[in-house]
Design a protein around this motif. Sequence first.
Motif, short mmCIF file in Angstrom:
data_model
loop_
_atom_site.label_atom_id
_atom_site.label_comp_id
_atom_site.label_asym_id
_atom_site.label_seq_id
_atom_site.Cartn_x
_atom_site.Cartn_y
_atom_site.Cartn_z
N UNK A 147 -34.88 -14.99 -8.75
CA UNK A 147 -36.23 -15.55 -8.76
C UNK A 147 -36.30 -17.03 -8.44
N UNK A 148 -35.15 -17.68 -8.27
CA UNK A 148 -35.11 -19.10 -7.92
C UNK A 148 -34.45 -19.26 -6.55
N UNK A 149 -34.67 -20.42 -5.94
CA UNK A 149 -34.05 -20.71 -4.65
C UNK A 149 -32.88 -21.67 -4.86
N UNK A 150 -31.76 -21.30 -4.29
CA UNK A 150 -30.53 -22.09 -4.40
C UNK A 150 -30.04 -22.41 -2.99
N UNK A 151 -29.72 -23.66 -2.74
CA UNK A 151 -29.18 -24.06 -1.44
C UNK A 151 -27.65 -24.13 -1.52
N UNK A 152 -26.99 -23.53 -0.55
CA UNK A 152 -25.53 -23.57 -0.46
C UNK A 152 -25.14 -24.29 0.83
N UNK A 153 -24.37 -25.37 0.68
CA UNK A 153 -23.82 -26.07 1.83
C UNK A 153 -22.38 -25.61 2.05
N UNK A 154 -22.09 -25.23 3.27
CA UNK A 154 -20.72 -24.86 3.66
C UNK A 154 -20.26 -25.92 4.65
N UNK A 155 -19.23 -26.70 4.28
CA UNK A 155 -18.86 -27.84 5.12
C UNK A 155 -17.40 -27.77 5.56
N UNK A 156 -17.16 -28.36 6.70
CA UNK A 156 -15.80 -28.49 7.26
C UNK A 156 -15.71 -29.89 7.84
N UNK A 157 -15.24 -30.83 7.01
CA UNK A 157 -15.17 -32.22 7.43
C UNK A 157 -14.07 -32.43 8.46
N UNK A 158 -14.10 -33.58 9.10
CA UNK A 158 -13.18 -33.91 10.18
C UNK A 158 -11.74 -33.54 9.82
N UNK A 159 -11.07 -32.84 10.73
CA UNK A 159 -9.74 -32.33 10.45
C UNK A 159 -8.67 -33.41 10.56
N UNK A 160 -7.66 -33.32 9.70
CA UNK A 160 -6.54 -34.26 9.73
C UNK A 160 -5.64 -34.04 10.94
N UNK A 161 -5.60 -32.82 11.44
CA UNK A 161 -4.90 -32.49 12.69
C UNK A 161 -3.40 -32.79 12.66
N UNK A 162 -2.77 -32.31 11.63
CA UNK A 162 -1.31 -32.25 11.67
C UNK A 162 -0.87 -31.01 10.92
N UNK A 163 0.29 -30.50 11.30
CA UNK A 163 0.80 -29.28 10.72
C UNK A 163 2.11 -29.56 9.99
N UNK A 164 2.46 -28.67 9.05
CA UNK A 164 3.76 -28.79 8.43
C UNK A 164 4.86 -28.79 9.50
N UNK A 165 5.80 -29.70 9.38
CA UNK A 165 6.88 -29.79 10.35
C UNK A 165 6.61 -30.74 11.49
N UNK A 166 5.34 -31.15 11.67
CA UNK A 166 5.01 -32.02 12.79
C UNK A 166 5.22 -33.50 12.46
N UNK A 167 5.31 -33.83 11.17
CA UNK A 167 5.41 -35.23 10.77
C UNK A 167 6.68 -35.88 11.29
N UNK A 168 7.77 -35.13 11.37
CA UNK A 168 9.04 -35.68 11.84
C UNK A 168 8.93 -36.12 13.31
N UNK A 169 8.06 -35.49 14.06
CA UNK A 169 7.94 -35.80 15.48
C UNK A 169 6.87 -36.85 15.76
N UNK A 170 6.15 -37.28 14.73
CA UNK A 170 5.03 -38.20 14.92
C UNK A 170 5.51 -39.65 15.02
N UNK A 171 4.88 -40.40 15.92
CA UNK A 171 5.04 -41.85 15.93
C UNK A 171 4.25 -42.41 14.75
#
Length: 343
Positions: A204-228
Amino acid sequence: MKRSSLFIFAAKGVLFLFSFLLIAACLYGTIWNADIVFFDLLALVLPYLVIANLFSGLLAVILRSRYFLLPVASLLIWFFTLGSFWVLSVAASDESTDDISILSYNVRELEGYYRNPYPDVVSRIMNFILEEDSDIICFQEYARRRPVGENLNAYPYQFYYSYTGSKRYSPLAIFSKFEILSGGSLDFPNTSNNAIYADLMVEGDTLRVYNIHLQSLKFRPGSLKRENPIRLFNRLGKTIRKQKEQVDILLAHTKSSPYPYIICGDFNNTQYSKVYRKLKGDLRDSFLEKGNGLGRTLLFKVLPFRIDYILIDPDFEITSHTNYKVEYSDHYPVRASFRLPEK
């Protein structure tokens, strides 16, 4: 200078450095009104900085050095300003069948986790979703496919968003057993990340749901060793600045909401970040109230990241929180249940 004296001098320097960084990170995360990329990135590894202070303090005690007071002071400041990353919920879950449940899950385009490439990953995810039987589901990186839609017939109300004109956003979706009255997108500029919302008719009430995906960090496990290191620092700094812009857009939108709201999804940052703390505001973090352990939500062995959250209106009563250890994506799903205030 003798070797022993040199060692003691170096040990004191490291102890001072660890203590200074932790105290500065605490001040930056709470009362220091500044934007400094170095401290934003420090929030990502803050648990390790806490552990470093703990061990340096113990070593100082063993060596009977009065300098143990420095790490002790920094740990106390951390605990009473930012709070522990380990949660032990004293109150047991009191979820009932009448409570409203919401599940948030970054499903990585339904392609599976690259270290566990299940050929039937879509079926596995759908079976998990149906077994949990949550009232509301928020998907990030959701790829809409025919088998998926057929498997989620238990959710008659769906809001899916990926495109606006020629712009493609990383797809987001909200599935609900409650009627969706309306929905919309915030259309973050100059990025493929986004946030959507849906207004649900709940008891009987209205509820707002926000679904968010903020800016991605863009690195994967194992990739840090190859990063400058310099390039990595600059890229992560740009990412966090973009996240802050997106948070400002989202908070401006929430101020115009005529309904109580929930914010959930993939924040791509930790609970010690300004991004999280600004988004949380007066909302209640379901994990901090009803969760246990580290609450890790990202499959990243080096760092126990908790970057997926469910933030709930302060007038609602949170009755449970669950972190699932299902490796069908590079994220773990999280679920919370809550009750609306009595009329």
